[in-house]
Design an enzyme around this catalytic site. Structure first.
Site: not given
Ligand SMILES: [Zn+2]
Length: 308
Positions: A125, A162, A164, A245
């Site tokens: 991120h 991931d 996200h 995740d």
């Molecule tokens: Zn994540």
């Protein structure tokens, strides 16, 4: 196949506030899982300290100085709403970078076919000038640039499963066709980026997944979007932003993968690495917040790396 594992006790000393999902116990769960005799063949190495100059491969000097200045002498400080730093966070982040870069050296110098780096804080991120989403610096982006500068890799593919979207990695390579960024992620979900139409210089491939997506749709997205992009790109190195995740047990998202899906996806990438990049795969831990789901998933992923 020689599979190397980098870890370091410093990764347990990046402390987040009580109740924060990105916590040291994540690495303890991974350590316990990889203690099993099935992993006796892993080449276990203590992660080296990173070279601060390599952070500049992905982030400007002012931003690096800003993060450094934010590191507290005691306690925990907030960098943004969900990103924090404790006294050892700088050293932990720098060691994560050191491990990722060393892993790149290992696969180019022939010391290992593939490497898994079990480190925290995560990185995907972190944008050029913004630390966010539990991430201080973008370790995967730095490692990709390091492969280009040190080992003259012309093309590096980063595959990010991931749950996200890796907005930071996309931001850093937005206009850089020498790096392919492919992501599967839940949408809508934090951080809100990752739509199909976000394609950068033609080097960004986003495959968003609706909440409640399971194995079949995930594998279809991998087969129809991610793998053809890799075949078309012919990378010299594949870096995996390996967050776990998207596991059905994870509390932060609603994708329903099992550890078998991570085993499968790893196998698919190993096949492509065998075809295009002399087997070179560097896998970096990103998210994964249910300790059991994380442990099972990492075991499946690393087990596949070892089998080839
Ligand atoms: Zn994540």
């Amino acid at each position: 196949m020689v599979t190397r594992l980098y870890t370091h006790p410093i990764f347990l000393e990046h402390i987040t506030p009580p109740g924060h999902p990105e916590r040291p116990d994540r690495l303890r769960a991974i350590e316990r899982a990889l203690d099993d005799e099935a992993f006796a063949g892993l080449d276990r190495v203590k992660a080296p300290q990173g070279d601060e100059a390599t952070i500049l491969y992905a982030h400007p000097q002012e931003f690096v100085a800003h993060v450094r200045a934010a590191i507290p002498e005691t306690g925990i400080v907030s960098i943004d709403a969900d990103t924090s730093a404790s006294p050892k966070s700088w050293q932990a982040a720098l060691t994560a970078i050191g491990a990722a870069n060393a892993a790149v050296d290992d696969v180019f110098d022939g010391r290992a076919d593939n490497v898994f780096v079990a480190a925290r804080p995560p990185g995907h991120h972190a944008e050029k000038t913004t630390a966010m989403g539990f991430c201080l610096f973008n370790t995967a982006a730095i490692a990709a640039r390091y492969a280009q500068r040190k080992h003259h890799a012309e093309r590096v593919a980063i595959v990010d499963w991931d749950v996200h979207h890796g907005n930071g990695t996309q931001d850093i390579f937005w206009d850089d066709p020498s790096v392919l960024y492919c992501s599967t992620h839940q949408m809508p979900l934090y951080p809100g980026t990752g739509a199909v139409g976000e394609t950068g210089a033609g080097n960004i491939v986003n495959a968003p997944l609706a909440p409640q997506t399971g194995s079949k749709v995930f594998r279809d997205a991998f087969l129809s979007r991610v793998l053809p992009a890799i075949d078309n790109f012919v990378p010299d190195l594949i870096i995996i932003s390996a967050g776990f995740d998207a596991h059905h047990r994870d509390p932060l998202a609603q994708i329903n993968l099992t550890e078998d899906d991570f085993d499968w996806a790893t196998g698919q990438l190993l096949q492509r690495a065998g075809r295009h990049s002399d087997n070179r795969v560097v896998s970096l831990l990103e998210g994964g917040y249910d300790l059991q789901g994380l442990a099972f998933s990492v075991a499946a992923h690393v087990g596949r790396l070892m089998k080839g």
